[in-house]
Design an enzyme around this catalytic site. Structure first.
Site, PDB file in Angstrom:
ATOM      1  N   TYR A  67      -1.157  -0.632  10.661  1.00  0.00           N
ATOM      2  CA  TYR A  67      -1.259  -1.055   9.256  1.00  0.00           C
ATOM      3  C   TYR A  67      -0.034  -0.631   8.429  1.00  0.00           C
ATOM      4  O   TYR A  67       0.551  -1.457   7.715  1.00  0.00           O
ATOM      5  CB  TYR A  67      -2.549  -0.490   8.663  1.00  0.00           C
ATOM      6  CG  TYR A  67      -2.852  -0.889   7.243  1.00  0.00           C
ATOM      7  CD1 TYR A  67      -3.353  -2.146   6.934  1.00  0.00           C
ATOM      8  CD2 TYR A  67      -2.667   0.017   6.193  1.00  0.00           C
ATOM      9  CE1 TYR A  67      -3.658  -2.495   5.632  1.00  0.00           C
ATOM     10  CE2 TYR A  67      -2.969  -0.318   4.889  1.00  0.00           C
ATOM     11  CZ  TYR A  67      -3.468  -1.577   4.613  1.00  0.00           C
ATOM     12  OH  TYR A  67      -3.769  -1.932   3.309  1.00  0.00           O
ATOM     13  N   SER A 119       0.853  -1.187   0.000  1.00  0.00           N
ATOM     14  CA  SER A 119       0.000   0.000   0.000  1.00  0.00           C
ATOM     15  C   SER A 119       0.885   1.230   0.000  1.00  0.00           C
ATOM     16  O   SER A 119       2.021   1.182   0.487  1.00  0.00           O
ATOM     17  CB  SER A 119      -0.899   0.018   1.244  1.00  0.00           C
ATOM     18  OG  SER A 119      -1.571   1.260   1.364  1.00  0.00           O
TER      19      SER A 119
END
Length: 257
Positions: A161, A148
């Site tokens: 995350y 990501s």
């Protein structure tokens, strides 16, 4: 061999985790269209069965699925053992599964952190290690992780995350060095804002449409199918000399102030 031929995945066995929907599904779809024997995974068998049926419409080889939780070590090993038994090899691994838990760090217990890391990072480490051992026997392989842009950027109340995603980046770069001598490439894809099923409502809101217009160079959310060509390139012979790379697919979000 022409570039068109190099993009083909005929006679390749590809495992895509989280391939029942979203970006994983789009990657599986293109892999199947370009000739790979696609195997998708996820936790819900009915979702996977439906996805495999849909993928089969344009596939050259009937797609298969394995229902299991990637965070479970025994299930991971059993899945790879089944692939070895049925196909005798694994050529491509796409670690696509990712869990998200948006909370301030102070709200996380150590167990909460471990749970997220186990799904987003440890599972990919384990699958990559075991898949690479299968690939070494044939002197060929492609390891791909969907990370990501949040492995490079961060936002408030979302501390764990990005740690996992940055860990994946480090993993793929390390594996590029460790397994390169065996003909195995290792790369990551870092998506930006994509209007997947999970994000559909968010992507359709006026506020987030305006946010994308301001923050993304292309001024829009990504369409899920726009991730697949990047994965195809890295999985195919067209990307044979690319390893240790993070291919950012974000419409220019990370380069715009």
């Amino acid at each position: 061999m022409s570039v068109k031929e190099k993009l083909g995945l005929e006679n390749r066995v590809a495992l895509i985790t989280g391939g029942g929907r979203g970006l994983g599904y789009e990657i599986a779809k293109v892999f199947a269209e370009f000739g790979a024997q696609v195997i998708i995974t996820g936790r819900d068998a009915s979702t996977l069965e439906r996805a495999a049926r849909e993928l089969g419409r344009d596939a050259k080889a009937p797609p298969q699925f394995l229902a299991f939780d990637v965070s479970d070590a025994e299930s991971r090993k059993a899945a790879l053992a089944q692939i070895q038994k049925q196909h005798g090899r694994l050529d491509i691994l796409v670690n696509n599964v990712g869990a998200r838990d948006r909370r301030p760090l102070a709200a996380f217990t150590d167990d909460d952190v471990l749970k997220l890391i186990q799904t987003d990072l440890l599972a990919a480490i384990s699958l990559s290690r075991d898949a690479a051992e299968m690939m070494k026997r044939r002197g060929y392989g492609r390891l791909i992780a969907v990370t990501s842009i949040l492995g490079h950027q961060t936002m408030p109340d979302d501390a764990v995350y990005p740690v996992a995603k940055q860990g994946l980046t480090g993993l793929m770069r390390a594996l590029a060095v460790e397994y390169g001598p065996f003909g195995i490439t290792s790369n990551a894809i870092a998506p930006g804002m994509f209007a997947t099923e999970t994000n559909a409502e968010l992507a359709g809101s006026a506020e987030m449409v305006e946010f994308a217009r301001r923050r993304v160079a292309l001024q829009r959310w990504g369409r899920p199918e726009e991730i697949a060509p990047a994965a195809l390139f890295l999985a195919s012979e067209a990307g044979s000399f690319v390893t240790g790379h993070v291919l950012v697919v974000d419409g220019g979000m990370t380069v715009k102030f």
